[in-house]
Scaffold this motif. Structure first.
Motif, PDB file in Angstrom:
ATOM      1  N   GLY A   5      14.685 -69.290 -28.289  1.00  0.00           N
ATOM      2  CA  GLY A   5      15.376 -68.044 -27.934  1.00  0.00           C
ATOM      3  C   GLY A   5      14.960 -67.541 -26.566  1.00  0.00           C
ATOM      4  N   LEU A   6      13.649 -67.564 -26.309  1.00  0.00           N
ATOM      5  CA  LEU A   6      13.116 -67.108 -25.022  1.00  0.00           C
ATOM      6  C   LEU A   6      13.656 -67.976 -23.894  1.00  0.00           C
ATOM      7  N   SER A   7      13.619 -69.284 -24.110  1.00  0.00           N
ATOM      8  CA  SER A   7      14.091 -70.228 -23.103  1.00  0.00           C
ATOM      9  C   SER A   7      15.557 -69.980 -22.758  1.00  0.00           C
ATOM     10  N   GLU A   8      16.364 -69.778 -23.801  1.00  0.00           N
ATOM     11  CA  GLU A   8      17.795 -69.541 -23.603  1.00  0.00           C
ATOM     12  C   GLU A   8      18.046 -68.281 -22.785  1.00  0.00           C
ATOM     13  N   ARG A   9      17.331 -67.191 -23.132  1.00  0.00           N
ATOM     14  CA  ARG A   9      17.526 -65.914 -22.433  1.00  0.00           C
ATOM     15  C   ARG A   9      17.068 -65.993 -20.973  1.00  0.00           C
ATOM     16  N   LEU A  10      15.892 -66.592 -20.767  1.00  0.00           N
ATOM     17  CA  LEU A  10      15.363 -66.688 -19.395  1.00  0.00           C
ATOM     18  C   LEU A  10      16.238 -67.591 -18.529  1.00  0.00           C
ATOM     19  N   GLN A  11      16.665 -68.710 -19.101  1.00  0.00           N
ATOM     20  CA  GLN A  11      17.532 -69.613 -18.333  1.00  0.00           C
ATOM     21  C   GLN A  11      18.862 -68.944 -18.008  1.00  0.00           C
ATOM     22  N   GLY A  12      19.355 -68.135 -18.954  1.00  0.00           N
ATOM     23  CA  GLY A  12      20.601 -67.397 -18.711  1.00  0.00           C
ATOM     24  C   GLY A  12      20.450 -66.451 -17.536  1.00  0.00           C
ATOM     25  N   ALA A  13      19.320 -65.739 -17.488  1.00  0.00           N
ATOM     26  CA  ALA A  13      19.062 -64.802 -16.386  1.00  0.00           C
ATOM     27  C   ALA A  13      18.927 -65.544 -15.062  1.00  0.00           C
ATOM     28  N   MET A  14      18.247 -66.702 -15.088  1.00  0.00           N
ATOM     29  CA  MET A  14      18.049 -67.494 -13.870  1.00  0.00           C
ATOM     30  C   MET A  14      19.385 -68.068 -13.366  1.00  0.00           C
ATOM     31  N   LYS A  29      16.971 -56.284 -10.074  1.00  0.00           N
ATOM     32  CA  LYS A  29      16.666 -55.300 -11.120  1.00  0.00           C
ATOM     33  C   LYS A  29      17.309 -55.713 -12.445  1.00  0.00           C
ATOM     34  N   GLU A  30      18.564 -56.165 -12.379  1.00  0.00           N
ATOM     35  CA  GLU A  30      19.286 -56.593 -13.577  1.00  0.00           C
ATOM     36  C   GLU A  30      18.621 -57.826 -14.193  1.00  0.00           C
ATOM     37  N   MET A  31      18.199 -58.776 -13.327  1.00  0.00           N
ATOM     38  CA  MET A  31      17.545 -59.976 -13.818  1.00  0.00           C
ATOM     39  C   MET A  31      16.214 -59.629 -14.504  1.00  0.00           C
ATOM     40  N   MET A  32      15.442 -58.727 -13.887  1.00  0.00           N
ATOM     41  CA  MET A  32      14.150 -58.355 -14.452  1.00  0.00           C
ATOM     42  C   MET A  32      14.312 -57.633 -15.789  1.00  0.00           C
ATOM     43  N   ARG A  33      15.419 -56.913 -15.935  1.00  0.00           N
ATOM     44  CA  ARG A  33      15.704 -56.263 -17.216  1.00  0.00           C
ATOM     45  C   ARG A  33      15.923 -57.329 -18.295  1.00  0.00           C
ATOM     46  N   GLU A  34      16.672 -58.391 -17.944  1.00  0.00           N
ATOM     47  CA  GLU A  34      16.915 -59.496 -18.874  1.00  0.00           C
ATOM     48  C   GLU A  34      15.608 -60.208 -19.231  1.00  0.00           C
ATOM     49  N   VAL A  35      14.770 -60.416 -18.223  1.00  0.00           N
ATOM     50  CA  VAL A  35      13.483 -61.091 -18.436  1.00  0.00           C
ATOM     51  C   VAL A  35      12.616 -60.252 -19.373  1.00  0.00           C
ATOM     52  N   ARG A  36      12.565 -58.939 -19.130  1.00  0.00           N
ATOM     53  CA  ARG A  36      11.762 -58.036 -19.963  1.00  0.00           C
ATOM     54  C   ARG A  36      12.215 -58.105 -21.423  1.00  0.00           C
ATOM     55  N   LEU A  37      13.544 -58.024 -21.633  1.00  0.00           N
ATOM     56  CA  LEU A  37      14.084 -58.071 -22.998  1.00  0.00           C
ATOM     57  C   LEU A  37      13.790 -59.413 -23.671  1.00  0.00           C
ATOM     58  N   ALA A  38      13.929 -60.490 -22.884  1.00  0.00           N
ATOM     59  CA  ALA A  38      13.672 -61.838 -23.429  1.00  0.00           C
ATOM     60  C   ALA A  38      12.227 -61.958 -23.915  1.00  0.00           C
ATOM     61  N   LEU A  39      11.285 -61.474 -23.128  1.00  0.00           N
ATOM     62  CA  LEU A  39       9.870 -61.560 -23.484  1.00  0.00           C
ATOM     63  C   LEU A  39       9.539 -60.686 -24.688  1.00  0.00           C
ATOM     64  N   LEU A  40      10.098 -59.483 -24.723  1.00  0.00           N
ATOM     65  CA  LEU A  40       9.838 -58.588 -25.859  1.00  0.00           C
ATOM     66  C   LEU A  40      10.420 -59.156 -27.151  1.00  0.00           C
ATOM     67  N   GLU A  41      11.609 -59.744 -27.054  1.00  0.00           N
ATOM     68  CA  GLU A  41      12.231 -60.355 -28.237  1.00  0.00           C
ATOM     69  C   GLU A  41      11.435 -61.563 -28.730  1.00  0.00           C
ATOM     70  N   ALA A  42      10.721 -62.218 -27.799  1.00  0.00           N
ATOM     71  CA  ALA A  42       9.893 -63.378 -28.168  1.00  0.00           C
ATOM     72  C   ALA A  42       8.552 -62.938 -28.736  1.00  0.00           C
TER      73      ALA A  42
END
Length: 471
Positions: A5-14, A29-42
Motif C-alpha cells: 500500500g505504501l509503495s503504491e501511494r508513494l509511487q503514485g505521488a512520484m 506541497k501537494e506531493m508532500m501531502r500525499e507522502v504524509r498520508l501514505a506514511l501515516l496509513e502505513a
C-alpha cells in the motif's frame, strides 16, 4: 507483500510529479501531502512522519531543486535518500566475537517467530559466514519451544543444547557456551523465553542471562504485522536490555510496514535481518538503501544478483545462456530454469526487484500459483525424452497422450507449449541484443526515469565496492 500500500501511494505521488516539466511550490506541497498520508496509513510513527516530511520539504525547497533541469528526478532522489536514512542509512554489520564463540541472545514476545528465526539465523551463518552453530533451548516455560528447536536442529544438522523444562535458563545459557568452546562450535544462538507482554519476571531473567554470558548480539525478534505495537515493545526491550539490533519477521505477509520505517528512529537500533517466508533459508540482511528503492519502485538489482549468485550454478547458467543464444533451449532446460528460479523466491517478488518493473501496468496482479508450476512440470514429465529435447515433434496425437499422462486438459498442454515456444523466441532475440518491443512491454521500465535513477545508483554502489576491494 510488505509495503504494498505504501509503495503504491508513494509511487503514485512520484509519478504525478514526474509528468510535469517544471515543478512549483504548490506541486511540491501537494506531493508532500500525499507522502504524509501514505506514511501515516502505513502505520509509521506520527513524529517520524513529521520529521521525514520536514526534511524532504526543506531539501527540495532549499537547494534550487525546483529550478533544475530535471526537478522531478531531483525530488525522487531526495525522497529515496531520506527514506534510506530513516531506516538507518547503511547496513549494520553483524557483530562477531574476536574470541569465539560468538554468542547471540534471541529475545522478544511470544508468537513473534523467535524459535524459527533462531534456526534461520543459524542456517544463514553456516551458508554465508561458514560458521558452526550451536542452538541453545533456554525457553523452559513452553515445552513445545524445546521440541521445535530440536526439530529445526535435526533438519539443519546442528546440535541443540537443552536440559529440559526443569532446568534454570541462566544455567542452560552458560553451559551451552561452555559446550560450544569444548566442541569447537564458533556460534551460540540462545533461544530465550517470551511472554505475551513485557513484564518484570521476563526482563529479570533476560538480564541475568545477559550478565552470565555477555552476548555479542542481543537481537529483538518482532512480527512486522504488529505495526506500532512492535515499535513500542522494541523500545521497552531496548531500555531494559540494551538490544544491539532487530529482526523483523513475516515481512512477506500483508503488513503495512510502518514498524520497519519507525523502529530505527524510535529506538536508535538497526534492523539487521528480515524474515520473508516459511522456509529455513528465508532470511535476508536488511539494507536500508535497497528497501527504499523497492518501496519507490526502483527495484533491487543488488539483492536479485546476490540471490542469483547464491542459488544458480555458474556452469549451468553459462550452458543455459549458450543454448538460448543457439536456440537449442529445450523442455529439460525449462524444468531446470523453473527449479532454480523457484529457489530464489516468489516470481512476482523477483519481477519487482528489476528497476522500473513495479511501474509496469498490471504487475500487482501478477501472482504465480505454485500449483500452476507443478502442473507445468507434470506436463513436461509426461513427455518422452525425445519430445523434451525436440519440442518441434509435438504433434496433436502426442499432445493428447501427454494430456492424459499429466491429468491436464489438452487446451492446457497446447497453451503451455505455445508459451514455451514464444518465450524461446524472445529469449533468443534478447540474447542477441534485440530488445525491440521490450520498452513498450515494461512501460516505465529500465529506460524510464525511475529505472534510470535506480541503475545509476546501483552502478555507483558497485563502483564503491570495487574500490574498497582494490584498497
Amino acid at each position: 507483500m510488505a509495503f504494498e500500500g505504501l509503495s503504491e501511494r508513494l509511487q503514485g505521488a512520484m509519478t504525478k510529479i514526474g509528468k510535469k516539466g517544471r515543478i512549483t511550490e504548490a506541486d511540491l506541497k501537494e506531493m508532500m501531502r500525499e507522502v504524509r498520508l501514505a506514511l501515516l496509513e502505513a502505520d509509521v510513527n506520527f513524529r517520524v512522519v513529521k520529521d521525514f516530511v520536514k526534511k524532504v520539504n526543506e531539501r527540495a525547497l532549499g537547494s534550487d531543486v525546483l529550478e533544475s533541469l530535471s526537478p522531478a528526478q531531483q525530488v525522487v532522489k531526495i525522497v529515496n535518500e531520506e527514506l534510506t536514512e530513516l531506516m538507518g542509512g547503511e547496513q549494520e554489520p553483524f557483530l562477531f566475537s574476536k574470541k569465539p564463540p560468538t554468542v547471540v541472545m534471541m529475545v522478544g514476545l511470544q508468537g513473534a517467530g523467535k524459535t524459527t528465526t533462531a534456526g534461520k539465523l543459524a542456517n544463514y551463518m553456516k551458508k554465508r559466514e561458514n560458521k558452526r552453530p550451536l542452538l541453545a533451548a533456554a525457553d523452559v516455560y513452553r515445552p513445545a519451544a524445546i521440541d521445535q528447536l530440536q526439530t529445526i536442529g535435526k533438519q539443519l544438522d546442528f546440535p541443540v543444547y537443552q536440559k529440559g523444562v526443569e532446568a534454570n535458563p541462566v544455567a542452560i545459557a552458560e553451559e551451552a557456551v561452555e559446550e560450544a568452546r569444548m566442541t569447537g562450535r564458533d556460534l551460540v544462538i540462545i533461544d530465550t523465553a517470551g511472554r505475551l507482554h513485557v513484564d518484570e519476571l521476563l526482563m529479570t531473567e533476560l538480564k541475568n542471562i545477559k550478565a552470565a554470558v555477555q552476548p555479542d548480539e542481543i537481537l529483538f525478534t518482532v512480527d512486522a504485522m504488529t505495526g506500532q505495537d512492535a515499535v513500542n515493545v522494541a523500545k521497552a526491550f531496548n531500555e531494559q536490555l540494551g538490544i544491539t539490533g532487530v529482526i523483523l519477521t513475516k515481512l512477506d505477509g500483508d503488513t503495512r510496514g510502518g514498524s520497519a520505517l519507525s523502529i530505527r528512529s524510535v529506538t536508535g537500533k538497526p534492523i539487521k535481518f528480515t524474515g520473508q517466508g516459511e522456509k529455513l533459508d528465508d532470511i535476508e540482511p536488511f539494507y536500508p538503501d535497497r528497501m527504499a528503492s523497492r518501496i519507490l519502485g526502483m527495484g533491487d538489482m543488488l539483492t536479485l544478483i546476490e540471490r542469483a549468485q547464491q542459488d544458480y550454478d555458474e556452469v549451468k547458467a553459462q550452458e543455459m545462456a549458450d543454448k538460448i543464444r543457439e536456440n537449442t533451449f529445450d523442455f529439460n532446460d525449462f524444468i531446470d530454469q523453473m527449479d532454480q528460479v523457484s529457489n530464489m523466491g516468489p516470481i512476482e517478488d523477483i519481477l519487482k526487484m528489476i528497476p522500473g518493473m513495479s511501474n509496469w501496468p498490471g504487475i500487482d496482479q501478477v501472482k504465480v500459483d505454485p500449483k500452476d508450476m507443478a502442473h507445468m512440470k507434470a506436463i513436461v514429465l509426461s513427455m518422452t525424452p525425445e519430445e523434451r529435447e525436440n519440442p518441434e515433434i509435438l504433434s496433436q496425437s502426442r499432445r493428447r497422450r501427454i494430456a492424459k499422462g499429466s491429468a491436464r486438459s489438452l487446451q492446457e498442454v497446447n497453451r503451455m507449449i505455445k508459451q514455451f515456444n514464444e518465450s524461446r523466441k524472445m529469449m533468443n532475440k534478447m540474447s542477441k541484443g534485440n530488445f525491440d518491443g521490450m520498452e513498450g512491454l515494461l512501460g516505465n521500465g529500465p529506460k524510464g526515469k525511475l529505472g534510470q535513477l535506480a541503475m545509476k545508483q546501483m552502478s555507483r554502489k558497485m563502483g564503491k565496492k570495487k574500490k574498497r576491494k582494490k584498497r
